[in-house]
Design a protein around this motif. Structure first.
Motif, PDB file in Angstrom:
ATOM      1  N   CYS A  19     -11.290  66.479  31.921  1.00  0.00           N
ATOM      2  CA  CYS A  19     -12.537  65.800  32.327  1.00  0.00           C
ATOM      3  C   CYS A  19     -12.691  64.790  31.871  1.00  0.00           C
ATOM      4  O   CYS A  19     -13.821  63.984  32.372  1.00  0.00           O
ATOM      5  N   ARG A  20     -12.379  64.198  31.189  1.00  0.00           N
ATOM      6  CA  ARG A  20     -12.699  62.750  30.076  1.00  0.00           C
ATOM      7  C   ARG A  20     -12.190  61.611  31.155  1.00  0.00           C
ATOM      8  O   ARG A  20     -13.955  60.451  30.795  1.00  0.00           O
ATOM      9  N   SER A  21     -11.702  61.433  32.013  1.00  0.00           N
ATOM     10  CA  SER A  21     -11.227  60.717  32.965  1.00  0.00           C
ATOM     11  C   SER A  21     -11.839  61.242  33.950  1.00  0.00           C
ATOM     12  O   SER A  21     -11.757  59.952  34.833  1.00  0.00           O
ATOM     13  N   ILE A  22     -12.706  61.684  34.117  1.00  0.00           N
ATOM     14  CA  ILE A  22     -13.661  62.206  35.945  1.00  0.00           C
ATOM     15  C   ILE A  22     -14.533  62.144  35.434  1.00  0.00           C
ATOM     16  O   ILE A  22     -15.608  62.050  36.277  1.00  0.00           O
ATOM     17  N   GLY A  23     -15.535  62.549  34.820  1.00  0.00           N
ATOM     18  CA  GLY A  23     -16.957  62.296  33.589  1.00  0.00           C
ATOM     19  C   GLY A  23     -17.973  63.518  34.047  1.00  0.00           C
ATOM     20  O   GLY A  23     -16.734  65.183  34.710  1.00  0.00           O
ATOM     21  N   PRO A  24     -18.352  64.058  33.738  1.00  0.00           N
ATOM     22  CA  PRO A  24     -19.017  65.874  33.766  1.00  0.00           C
ATOM     23  C   PRO A  24     -19.460  65.907  35.048  1.00  0.00           C
ATOM     24  O   PRO A  24     -19.831  67.903  35.290  1.00  0.00           O
ATOM     25  N   GLU A  25     -20.272  65.396  35.802  1.00  0.00           N
ATOM     26  CA  GLU A  25     -20.729  65.875  37.408  1.00  0.00           C
ATOM     27  C   GLU A  25     -19.558  67.164  38.096  1.00  0.00           C
ATOM     28  O   GLU A  25     -20.112  68.383  38.341  1.00  0.00           O
ATOM     29  N   PRO A  26     -18.385  67.121  38.418  1.00  0.00           N
ATOM     30  CA  PRO A  26     -17.732  68.217  38.733  1.00  0.00           C
ATOM     31  C   PRO A  26     -18.065  69.447  37.718  1.00  0.00           C
ATOM     32  O   PRO A  26     -17.867  70.169  38.821  1.00  0.00           O
ATOM     33  N   PHE A  27     -18.416  69.791  36.672  1.00  0.00           N
ATOM     34  CA  PHE A  27     -18.305  70.646  35.932  1.00  0.00           C
ATOM     35  C   PHE A  27     -19.582  71.309  35.747  1.00  0.00           C
ATOM     36  O   PHE A  27     -20.121  72.770  35.233  1.00  0.00           O
ATOM     37  N   ASP A  28     -20.762  70.252  36.012  1.00  0.00           N
ATOM     38  CA  ASP A  28     -22.234  70.684  36.236  1.00  0.00           C
ATOM     39  C   ASP A  28     -22.484  72.156  36.774  1.00  0.00           C
ATOM     40  O   ASP A  28     -21.749  72.261  37.450  1.00  0.00           O
ATOM     41  N   THR A  29     -23.954  72.280  36.185  1.00  0.00           N
ATOM     42  CA  THR A  29     -24.311  73.766  37.694  1.00  0.00           C
ATOM     43  C   THR A  29     -25.440  73.036  38.204  1.00  0.00           C
ATOM     44  O   THR A  29     -26.180  72.681  38.131  1.00  0.00           O
ATOM     45  N   PRO A  30     -25.035  71.738  39.535  1.00  0.00           N
ATOM     46  CA  PRO A  30     -26.039  71.885  40.204  1.00  0.00           C
ATOM     47  C   PRO A  30     -27.594  72.166  40.512  1.00  0.00           C
ATOM     48  O   PRO A  30     -27.027  73.650  40.964  1.00  0.00           O
ATOM     49  N   ASP A  31     -28.590  72.000  40.478  1.00  0.00           N
ATOM     50  CA  ASP A  31     -29.434  72.488  41.145  1.00  0.00           C
ATOM     51  C   ASP A  31     -30.290  72.737  42.766  1.00  0.00           C
ATOM     52  O   ASP A  31     -29.492  71.824  42.992  1.00  0.00           O
ATOM     53  N   ASN A  32     -30.479  73.846  42.867  1.00  0.00           N
ATOM     54  CA  ASN A  32     -30.651  73.981  44.030  1.00  0.00           C
ATOM     55  C   ASN A  32     -29.602  74.058  44.922  1.00  0.00           C
ATOM     56  O   ASN A  32     -29.567  73.605  46.440  1.00  0.00           O
ATOM     57  N   MET A  33     -28.559  75.194  44.591  1.00  0.00           N
ATOM     58  CA  MET A  33     -27.354  74.799  45.571  1.00  0.00           C
ATOM     59  C   MET A  33     -27.190  76.482  45.713  1.00  0.00           C
ATOM     60  O   MET A  33     -27.213  77.097  45.163  1.00  0.00           O
TER      61      MET A  33
END
Length: 101
Positions: A19-33
């Motif tokens: 994930c270091r090369s991808i960034g945190p976005e795919p692993f976060d919990t998005p709001d209002n989903m």
């Protein structure tokens, strides 16, 4: 329950994480989903985790950090598992990671 993380390599396991090369976005919990959209979001993140050489260390770290934390306060995918799975199944998930290798 505290889980031991093997750091015998001498390196910080985070340096080896996919994930270091991808960034945190795919692993976060998005709001209002919606729950189905959130499941799909987490499923996409899990693909990266399944190929990560430090999946076990990541999951162990998450379980240690979240000890005593209520389920609704846990966020994102860590070590290939979402907050609900980490809360409900905890250390048993570590056995699953080891068995899958």
């Amino acid at each position: 329950m505290s889980v031991q993380v093997d750091m015998s390599t001498g390196a910080d396991w985070r340096e080896l994480a996919v994930c270091r090369s991808i960034g945190p976005e795919p692993f976060d919990t998005p709001d209002n989903m919606s729950s189905s959209a959130l499941k799909a979001h987490y499923d996409r993140a899990r693909v990266f985790c399944e190929s990560c050489p430090v999946q076990y260390e990541c999951l162990a770290s998450a379980l240690n950090e979240e000890e005593g934390v209520p389920r609704d306060e846990r966020q994102g995918v860590r070590g290939g598992f979402g907050p609900r799975a980490r809360y409900n199944q905890g250390p048993f998930l570590l056995e699953r990671v080891v068995a899958s290798r």
